[in-house]
Design an enzyme around this catalytic site. Structure first.
Site, PDB file in Angstrom:
ATOM      1  CG  PHE A  55       7.955  13.674  -0.589  1.00  0.00           C
ATOM      2  CD1 PHE A  55       6.628  13.737  -0.959  1.00  0.00           C
ATOM      3  CD2 PHE A  55       8.290  12.950   0.550  1.00  0.00           C
ATOM      4  CE1 PHE A  55       5.640  13.108  -0.226  1.00  0.00           C
ATOM      5  CE2 PHE A  55       7.314  12.309   1.299  1.00  0.00           C
ATOM      6  CZ  PHE A  55       5.988  12.390   0.896  1.00  0.00           C
ATOM      7  CE  LYS A  92       5.068   0.671   1.985  1.00  0.00           C
ATOM      8  NZ  LYS A  92       4.036   1.656   1.923  1.00  0.00           N
ATOM      9  NE  ARG A 139       2.056   4.754  14.540  1.00  0.00           N
ATOM     10  CZ  ARG A 139       1.425   3.897  13.736  1.00  0.00           C
ATOM     11  NH1 ARG A 139       1.765   2.622  13.758  1.00  0.00           N
ATOM     12  NH2 ARG A 139       0.469   4.296  12.934  1.00  0.00           N
ATOM     13  CB  CYS A 161       5.802   4.573   6.771  1.00  0.00           C
ATOM     14  SG  CYS A 161       4.076   4.225   7.100  1.00  0.00           S
ATOM     15  CD  GLU A 217      -2.726   1.022  -0.019  1.00  0.00           C
ATOM     16  OE1 GLU A 217      -3.374   0.043  -0.389  1.00  0.00           O
ATOM     17  OE2 GLU A 217      -2.642   2.064  -0.703  1.00  0.00           O
ATOM     18  CG  PHE A 218       2.552   2.638  -2.831  1.00  0.00           C
ATOM     19  CD1 PHE A 218       3.907   2.582  -2.511  1.00  0.00           C
ATOM     20  CD2 PHE A 218       2.026   1.644  -3.629  1.00  0.00           C
ATOM     21  CE1 PHE A 218       4.715   1.561  -3.007  1.00  0.00           C
ATOM     22  CE2 PHE A 218       2.823   0.618  -4.138  1.00  0.00           C
ATOM     23  CZ  PHE A 218       4.168   0.573  -3.820  1.00  0.00           C
ATOM     24  CG  LEU A 219      -2.843   4.060   2.500  1.00  0.00           C
ATOM     25  CD1 LEU A 219      -2.661   4.545   3.913  1.00  0.00           C
ATOM     26  CD2 LEU A 219      -4.224   3.460   2.299  1.00  0.00           C
ATOM     27  NE  ARG A 220       0.196  11.215   0.031  1.00  0.00           N
ATOM     28  CZ  ARG A 220      -0.101  12.253  -0.728  1.00  0.00           C
ATOM     29  NH1 ARG A 220       0.691  13.299  -0.763  1.00  0.00           N
ATOM     30  NH2 ARG A 220      -1.210  12.275  -1.447  1.00  0.00           N
TER      31      ARG A 220
HETATM   32  C1  UGA Z   1       4.560   7.444   3.757  1.00  0.00           C
HETATM   33  C2  UGA Z   1       4.556   7.433   2.225  1.00  0.00           C
HETATM   34  O1  UGA Z   1       4.486   8.767   1.731  1.00  0.00           O
HETATM   35  C3  UGA Z   1       3.381   6.619   1.685  1.00  0.00           C
HETATM   36  O2  UGA Z   1       3.445   6.549   0.265  1.00  0.00           O
HETATM   37  C4  UGA Z   1       3.434   5.216   2.274  1.00  0.00           C
HETATM   38  O3  UGA Z   1       2.338   4.427   1.855  1.00  0.00           O
HETATM   39  C5  UGA Z   1       3.418   5.301   3.789  1.00  0.00           C
HETATM   40  O4  UGA Z   1       4.550   6.089   4.226  1.00  0.00           O
HETATM   41  C6  UGA Z   1       3.496   3.905   4.338  1.00  0.00           C
HETATM   42  O5  UGA Z   1       4.499   3.211   4.093  1.00  0.00           O
HETATM   43  O6  UGA Z   1       2.512   3.422   4.906  1.00  0.00           O
HETATM   44  P1  UGA Z   1       3.256   8.848   5.640  1.00  0.00           P
HETATM   45  O7  UGA Z   1       4.221   8.224   6.616  1.00  0.00           O
HETATM   46  O8  UGA Z   1       1.809   8.839   5.960  1.00  0.00           O
HETATM   47  O9  UGA Z   1       3.383   8.130   4.194  1.00  0.00           O
HETATM   48  O10 UGA Z   1       3.659  10.367   5.483  1.00  0.00           O
HETATM   49  P2  UGA Z   1       4.390  11.319   4.411  1.00  0.00           P
HETATM   50  O11 UGA Z   1       3.419  12.268   3.874  1.00  0.00           O
HETATM   51  O12 UGA Z   1       5.152  10.517   3.444  1.00  0.00           O
HETATM   52  O13 UGA Z   1       5.390  12.109   5.366  1.00  0.00           O
HETATM   53  C7  UGA Z   1       6.421  11.448   6.089  1.00  0.00           C
HETATM   54  C8  UGA Z   1       7.297  12.452   6.787  1.00  0.00           C
HETATM   55  O14 UGA Z   1       8.081  13.180   5.849  1.00  0.00           O
HETATM   56  C9  UGA Z   1       6.558  13.492   7.622  1.00  0.00           C
HETATM   57  O15 UGA Z   1       7.234  13.651   8.846  1.00  0.00           O
HETATM   58  C10 UGA Z   1       6.620  14.742   6.784  1.00  0.00           C
HETATM   59  O16 UGA Z   1       6.551  15.932   7.525  1.00  0.00           O
HETATM   60  C11 UGA Z   1       7.983  14.575   6.125  1.00  0.00           C
HETATM   61  N1  UGA Z   1       8.106  15.328   4.873  1.00  0.00           N
HETATM   62  C12 UGA Z   1       7.379  14.983   3.770  1.00  0.00           C
HETATM   63  C13 UGA Z   1       8.991  16.407   4.796  1.00  0.00           C
HETATM   64  O17 UGA Z   1       9.683  16.751   5.772  1.00  0.00           O
HETATM   65  N2  UGA Z   1       9.113  17.064   3.617  1.00  0.00           N
HETATM   66  C14 UGA Z   1       8.406  16.743   2.516  1.00  0.00           C
HETATM   67  O18 UGA Z   1       8.586  17.395   1.447  1.00  0.00           O
HETATM   68  C15 UGA Z   1       7.515  15.666   2.591  1.00  0.00           C
END
Ligand code: UGA
Length: 442
Positions: free
Chosen positions: A251, A206, A330, A262, A150-153
């Site tokens: 990103f 993944k 987390r 994640c 799954e790739f959802l955020r």
């Molecule tokens: C991430 C992936 O983006 C999803 O595609 C994946 O499915 C998921 O992990 C998973 O494996 O279940 P998520 O952890 O919900 O999703 O959050 P993200 O939106 O990816 O953000 C992760 C972290 O990176 C956050 O702390 C966010 O603040 C940080 N981030 C993100 C940045 O510091 N800069 C950015 O440009 C983007």
């Protein structure tokens, strides 16, 4: 086709609810009786925009139901998804305890041809191991094991599920692959690419996806530091490079380091697996080191805004979750940063729109405020850690009037030099500094 999903956490509950939205009949099975009772009443145990409505709608229509623990009703399932947690073990590898116990629980009930699908993020080779486990428990069963990562955020999970960039299926039989393609047909009709690859490729893809995104964040965080020292603006640099399709503009937002359930765990698990294969991913090892150092550097940055000595100082914190639109704490950077500020002698007062219930036990020495303006009251410095929309809307002159000091440290670049200085605040963003001889056209 009837679908059962084992584990009603983020991935399981969102997937189950969205499969019901796609028209399928879904049963979500979880071992937590209280959680199951809540979901039956239409209450989501997690904060996820849009999920409540779908849960209520499909719960009422009967398309989505909930059960506590595996039972004989599983016999009618054509597809059984495993969506339980694979947390990080002490040595960095993924802990598969929940996956193996879920599979052990369902094995007695397999009846007729069934596809068992691993949606949990699992290490390379796990699909093979699970297939062998089921075979040993049920030599008579007619089944296939597939990978469907799954790739959802979090925070946009429903939208990500319904409009994904791709659906990835790792299958090694045509029969299983066909069933999964049928399952995702409603998305294929909306032009979502449905890709079938080998199970091992799906497992590795993944991890590769998450570690690549983590790498992008660490990259821009280092460019952010360099921009600041050199006198560039990281937002301009990110915009300029992001227009190149080979790089992409997503990103590339600098911040206090990535967190969540994640990236930290998957980065660690990939490093572990690569070493096992004697094929170390030194680039990703570096990403992990950069991210750990990043969080601590944010402590110095906040302390620096107050001249370095935090004894007796009050610091207000806006946002503690790892990102906005989630209550998930987390591996949030706040969990490292706030205790470090307190250890340096500061009093820390914080507010988060939805994360405070989860944060309280993790950050016991923090004083929790009823609203964002309360964070400013009497503070020597306020630091923004999570870019919740409501923080952007704050009236900064009113906020400044409540403060004892005048420092605003913005770790997500939500505000601007102009807005802050008009409010009488000394502004400390990341990745940029304003020069008096700055003649840009911004
Ligand atoms: C991430 C992936 O983006 C999803 O595609 C994946 O499915 C998921 O992990 C998973 O494996 O279940 P998520 O952890 O919900 O999703 O959050 P993200 O939106 O990816 O953000 C992760 C972290 O990176 C956050 O702390 C966010 O603040 C940080 N981030 C993100 C940045 O510091 N800069 C950015 O440009 C983007």
């Amino acid at each position: 086709m009837k679908i059962s999903i084992i584990g009603a956490g983020y991935v399981g509950l969102v997937s189950g609810t969205c499969f019901a939205e796609l028209g399928w009949n879904v049963t979500c099975i979880d071992n937590d009786a209280k959680r199951v009772e809540q979901m039956r009443k239409g209450i989501t145990p997690i904060y996820e925009p849009g999920l409540d409505d779908l849960l209520v709608r499909h719960g009422n229509s009967g398309a989505l139901s909930f059960r506590c623990g595996a039972d004989a009703s599983l016999a009618s399932a054509d597809l059984i998804f495993i969506a339980v947690g694979t947390p990080m073990s002490d040595d960095g590898q993924a802990d598969l305890t929940q996956v193996t116990s879920a599979v052990t629980e369902i094995a007695p009930y397999l009846d007729g041809y069934t596809v068992v699908i691993l949606k949990s993020t699992v290490p390379i080779g796990t699909n093979d191991q699970i297939e062998a486990l089921i075979r040993s428990l049920r030599p008579d069963a007619d089944f296939d094991v597939c990978s469907n990562p799954e790739f959802l955020r979090e925070g946009s999970a429903v939208q990500d599920f319904m409009q994904p960039d791709r659906v990835l299926i790792g299958a090694n039989t045509e029969k299983a692959s066909k069933m999964l393609r049928h399952l995702y047909q409603p998305l294929a009709m909306r032009d979502v690419p449905i890709m079938t690859v080998s199970r091992i490729s799906a497992e590795l893809a993944k991890y590769a996806a998450n570690t690549f995104l983590a790498m992008k964040i660490s990259f821009i965080n280092e460019i952010s530091d360099l921009s600041e020292k050199a006198g560039a603006d990281v937002a301009e640099v990110a915009m300029a490079i992001g227009k190149d399709h080979r790089i992409g503009d997503k990103f590339l937002h600098p911040g206090p380091g990535y967190g969540g359930s994640c990236f930290p765990k998957d980065v660690s698990a990939l490093i572990y697996q690569a070493r096992q294969f004697n094929s170390p991913v030194t680039l990703i090892e570096q990403v992990q080191a950069i991210n750990s150092a990043r969080k601590l550097a944010m402590v110095d940055r906040i302390a620096g805004a107050l001249g370095g000595d935090l004894k007796g100082r009050t610091i207000g914190i806006l946002g503690v979750t790892f990102k906005p639109n989630t209550d998930d704490m987390r591996d949030a950077p706040s969990v490292t940063i706030l205790p470090a500020l307190i250890a340096m002698g500061a009093t820390v007062r914080a507010y988060d729109p939805v994360g405070m219930n989860n944060a309280r036990p993790m950050l016991p020495d923090v004083e929790w405020m009823a609203g964002p303006m309360e964070v400013f009251r009497g503070a020597d410095c306020v630091a923004l850690l999570t870019e919740w929309g409501e923080f952007n809307a704050l009236d900064l002159p009113d906020a400044r009037a409540l403060m004892h000091g005048d420092a605003l440290v913005d770790l997500r670049n939500v505000y601007s030099h102009d807005r802050a200085s008009e409010a009488g605040l000394r502004y400390f963003p990341i990745g940029t500094r304003r020069h008096s001889d700055d003649h840009t056209t911004r």
